[in-house]
Enzyme design. Sequence first.
Site, PDB file in Angstrom:
ATOM      1  N   LYS A  93      42.279  49.181  48.091  1.00 57.63           N
ATOM      2  CA  LYS A  93      41.927  49.037  46.683  1.00 57.63           C
ATOM      3  C   LYS A  93      40.787  50.013  46.440  1.00 57.63           C
ATOM      4  O   LYS A  93      39.716  49.892  47.050  1.00 57.63           O
ATOM      5  CB  LYS A  93      41.480  47.608  46.384  1.00 57.63           C
ATOM      6  CG  LYS A  93      40.958  47.403  44.958  1.00 57.63           C
ATOM      7  CD  LYS A  93      40.544  45.953  44.729  1.00 57.63           C
ATOM      8  CE  LYS A  93      39.999  45.730  43.331  1.00 57.63           C
ATOM      9  NZ  LYS A  93      39.641  44.316  43.081  1.00 57.63           N
ATOM     10  N   ASN A 147      39.083  43.499  48.383  1.00 52.41           N
ATOM     11  CA  ASN A 147      37.674  43.836  48.174  1.00 52.41           C
ATOM     12  C   ASN A 147      37.020  43.807  49.556  1.00 52.41           C
ATOM     13  O   ASN A 147      36.298  42.894  49.910  1.00 52.41           O
ATOM     14  CB  ASN A 147      37.007  42.831  47.235  1.00 52.41           C
ATOM     15  CG  ASN A 147      37.624  42.872  45.842  1.00 52.41           C
ATOM     16  OD1 ASN A 147      37.932  43.942  45.326  1.00 52.41           O
ATOM     17  ND2 ASN A 147      37.812  41.710  45.236  1.00 52.41           N
ATOM     18  N   ASP A 203      47.522  41.449  34.934  1.00 50.45           N
ATOM     19  CA  ASP A 203      46.973  40.808  36.135  1.00 50.45           C
ATOM     20  C   ASP A 203      47.582  39.437  36.401  1.00 50.45           C
ATOM     21  O   ASP A 203      46.958  38.428  36.109  1.00 50.45           O
ATOM     22  CB  ASP A 203      45.442  40.671  35.989  1.00 50.45           C
ATOM     23  CG  ASP A 203      44.769  40.247  37.291  1.00 50.45           C
ATOM     24  OD1 ASP A 203      45.412  40.335  38.346  1.00 50.45           O
ATOM     25  OD2 ASP A 203      43.600  39.843  37.243  1.00 50.45           O
ATOM     26  N   GLU A 263      37.552  47.879  39.592  1.00 55.02           N
ATOM     27  CA  GLU A 263      36.606  46.756  39.585  1.00 55.02           C
ATOM     28  C   GLU A 263      35.362  47.055  40.432  1.00 55.02           C
ATOM     29  O   GLU A 263      34.844  46.192  41.120  1.00 55.02           O
ATOM     30  CB  GLU A 263      37.287  45.478  40.089  1.00 55.02           C
ATOM     31  CG  GLU A 263      38.424  45.017  39.207  1.00 55.02           C
ATOM     32  CD  GLU A 263      39.022  43.696  39.643  1.00 55.02           C
ATOM     33  OE1 GLU A 263      39.246  42.838  38.771  1.00 55.02           O
ATOM     34  OE2 GLU A 263      39.259  43.505  40.849  1.00 55.02           O
ATOM     35  N   ARG A 276      44.052  48.232  28.400  1.00 62.19           N
ATOM     36  CA  ARG A 276      44.041  48.021  29.849  1.00 62.19           C
ATOM     37  C   ARG A 276      45.453  48.003  30.445  1.00 62.19           C
ATOM     38  O   ARG A 276      45.667  48.431  31.587  1.00 62.19           O
ATOM     39  CB  ARG A 276      43.325  46.710  30.185  1.00 62.19           C
ATOM     40  CG  ARG A 276      43.381  46.378  31.664  1.00 62.19           C
ATOM     41  CD  ARG A 276      42.540  45.177  31.996  1.00 62.19           C
ATOM     42  NE  ARG A 276      43.017  44.541  33.213  1.00 62.19           N
ATOM     43  CZ  ARG A 276      42.537  43.408  33.704  1.00 62.19           C
ATOM     44  NH1 ARG A 276      41.571  42.785  33.082  1.00 62.19           N
ATOM     45  NH2 ARG A 276      43.021  42.898  34.812  1.00 62.19           N
ATOM     46  N   GLU A 300      46.140  31.838  40.935  1.00 60.43           N
ATOM     47  CA  GLU A 300      44.892  32.188  40.257  1.00 60.43           C
ATOM     48  C   GLU A 300      44.947  31.873  38.767  1.00 60.43           C
ATOM     49  O   GLU A 300      43.974  31.407  38.187  1.00 60.43           O
ATOM     50  CB  GLU A 300      44.584  33.678  40.465  1.00 60.43           C
ATOM     51  CG  GLU A 300      43.384  34.167  39.692  1.00 60.43           C
ATOM     52  CD  GLU A 300      43.124  35.659  39.849  1.00 60.43           C
ATOM     53  OE1 GLU A 300      42.234  36.172  39.153  1.00 60.43           O
ATOM     54  OE2 GLU A 300      43.814  36.320  40.666  1.00 60.43           O
ATOM     55  N   GLU A 320      53.751  43.958  44.229  1.00 56.97           N
ATOM     56  CA  GLU A 320      52.735  42.996  44.666  1.00 56.97           C
ATOM     57  C   GLU A 320      52.821  41.776  43.754  1.00 56.97           C
ATOM     58  O   GLU A 320      52.612  41.876  42.549  1.00 56.97           O
ATOM     59  CB  GLU A 320      51.332  43.605  44.592  1.00 56.97           C
ATOM     60  CG  GLU A 320      50.229  42.629  44.975  1.00 56.97           C
ATOM     61  CD  GLU A 320      48.823  43.221  44.855  1.00 56.97           C
ATOM     62  OE1 GLU A 320      47.900  42.476  44.509  1.00 56.97           O
ATOM     63  OE2 GLU A 320      48.665  44.441  45.087  1.00 56.97           O
ATOM     64  N   GLU A 323      38.865  34.649  48.319  1.00 51.65           N
ATOM     65  CA  GLU A 323      38.875  34.988  46.895  1.00 51.65           C
ATOM     66  C   GLU A 323      40.197  34.518  46.290  1.00 51.65           C
ATOM     67  O   GLU A 323      41.269  34.839  46.800  1.00 51.65           O
ATOM     68  CB  GLU A 323      38.711  36.498  46.702  1.00 51.65           C
ATOM     69  CG  GLU A 323      38.580  36.884  45.246  1.00 51.65           C
ATOM     70  CD  GLU A 323      38.084  38.303  45.043  1.00 51.65           C
ATOM     71  OE1 GLU A 323      38.320  38.832  43.953  1.00 51.65           O
ATOM     72  OE2 GLU A 323      37.461  38.861  45.961  1.00 51.65           O
TER      73      GLU A 323
END
Length: 674
Positions: A262, A185, A339, A266, A310, A367, A361, A142
């Site tokens: 996590k 994830n 993000d 999401e 957010r 990305e 982090e 990912e």
Amino acid sequence: MKHIYLIVFTLVLPLSLFAEDGSRLWLRFSQSGQEKAQVISKYKSPSIDIARQELAAHWQGQPVEFQLDKKLSYLKDGYRIKSDKNKIILSASQDAGLLYGAYHLLRLQQTGADCFNLDMEESPKYDIRILNHWDNLDRTVERGYAGYSLWKWDELPNTLSPRYEAYARANASVGINATVLNNVNASPQILTDEHLTKVKALADIFRPYGIKVYLSVNFSSPKVIGGVKDSDPLNPDVRKWWQDKVKEVYTLIPDFGGFLVKANSEGQPGPQDYGRTHADGANMLADVLKPYNGIVMWRAFVYNPTEEDRAKQAYTEFVPLDGQFRDNVIIQIKNGPVDFQPREPFNPLFGALKHTAEMVEFQITQEYLGFSNHLVYLASLFKETLDSDTYSDGKGSTIARLTDGTLRPAKLTAISAVANIGEDTNWCGHHFAQANWYAFGRLAWNHELPSETIADEWIKMTFSNNDGFVKPVKEIMLSSREATVDYMMPLGLHHIFAENHHYGPEPWLSEAGRPDWTAVYYHKADSAGLGFDRTAAGSNAVSQYFPPLDKVYGTIESCPENLLLWFHHIPWDYKMKDSKTLWDALCYKYDSGVQQVREYQKVWDRMEQYTDEQRFREVQSKLKIQARDAIWWKDACLLYFQTFSNRPVPYDIERPVHELEDLKKIKLDMKHHN
């Protein structure tokens, strides 16, 4: 996508056997046929043996003597290097310290430093310096842009790729001492007996290099693979399942590090599914890991559909839980509040948890920064966060000093980053993306190192010591992140990417699964102006920052211009500090980014004489893509925002070459990247 497998290499193969394909990263030690260096050691262990082998094969200086000295325990897994008459004494209190010291000596030699008058002590700023791999069990990655995962789960544990050890060696050379093997994830299957034996095989390879293995776990694992009726952290059967599973893990891997989680973000399961808190969930896992000295890294990246801004969610959910977490829980906080954007203000959660351990982090994988196509040196982004003053404990409360134990003594300190490593021959997809893996390791060891120093080291170790190459290439690297911000999202713009893949621009994106997945949610363009109002009159996200930052960010005149549109909705004709209107400033920023990338192309073309043909051509090709993409970003954003500003693009900058309606039709198929 084509995948090329790296041929196995040992530590002593002659240089001529290697293609200049980037596979050796920065570990391109000189092997000129000299006599083996003398390494004196009365100690033996897997780590010390590697340190001795590395120096014996590559060191060209004075004899080196290893000493293990418990009195140096204050250096943790650091080391002392001291010249002593006709030899060098390398001392440490731990085996890994001798290994890190050996790599330090080789780095000095590679970069042309003085290797004769040495007197230094090195101690890492963080205890745990960890890569997070977002690798799935089917070997897709990912947000991975360098091919499939390194971990060949189907072949493990019986077949061991030579790249596993090469990976461990590269990490050890920059002091990275931990790795999370799988995606946040997480599939519950990673905790099955079958997969744990495969994890053990990797842990056994990594151990001599000082690297501990961690796993991301799915909070619903007890129910999904354990046959328990639910995964409620207060259910005794759930606790018992985790207790038994953790015992099984440590029986296989006695030095296993712990879990990364996590949860309730999401769509991922978590304790809130059962009316419990993040603290309930984290503490349940912490309690079962405690007897083995394991830790829980609980991610603060939580966002679910809400009317609230957010950018405020992590703070809103975690601050009320401060002081409720066990001492072997560390809250893992993304550097910014949204993000991994090209530029964000620091996450206001840093410093706000007064009684809870916090860790940063970062994202090494690009990305939101052009994948493996764009040359973007990220040390400056990492430093921008680490050096940010939160004012949480008074002036000078930088994120680095809050998280490294300086201001708030912690049982353990940690820093993490999402890896950019894949199966591609050059590991990272772009030769210059290797510098970001390297930079994270160096800053995790010592966050006080300047970006320039790290770039200088990496260029000399990876390409050339020639000043005609080092100086111009370093200038490219040091300016590249700002150039990227300029051609993508200057002045505090953020998250105006195309949906799902996050590669190109889509500022017109207005329909998605939820509002905060659209671009218009973030830029709020209208005929009056541009930007997200996070002042007291807007979402009041500024209130999450400690004074005086709440007022600094909340006032247009004092807000840093590079964050202006993050915190304010600004009129198109607002006068910037240089007297340009906001609209004109936006146009000049986009154009500046484009022009800088064009300049990078010219500079790189002049570097052909200093570097090998293969890497020269491959970087040249990537820069062509980056230049085209920069123009795409500039035209898409300016033409779209112009429909609201109704102002001309200033006549002294390059005209758009696209039509807005044509740009809106672009739909990229990026499935192979995820």
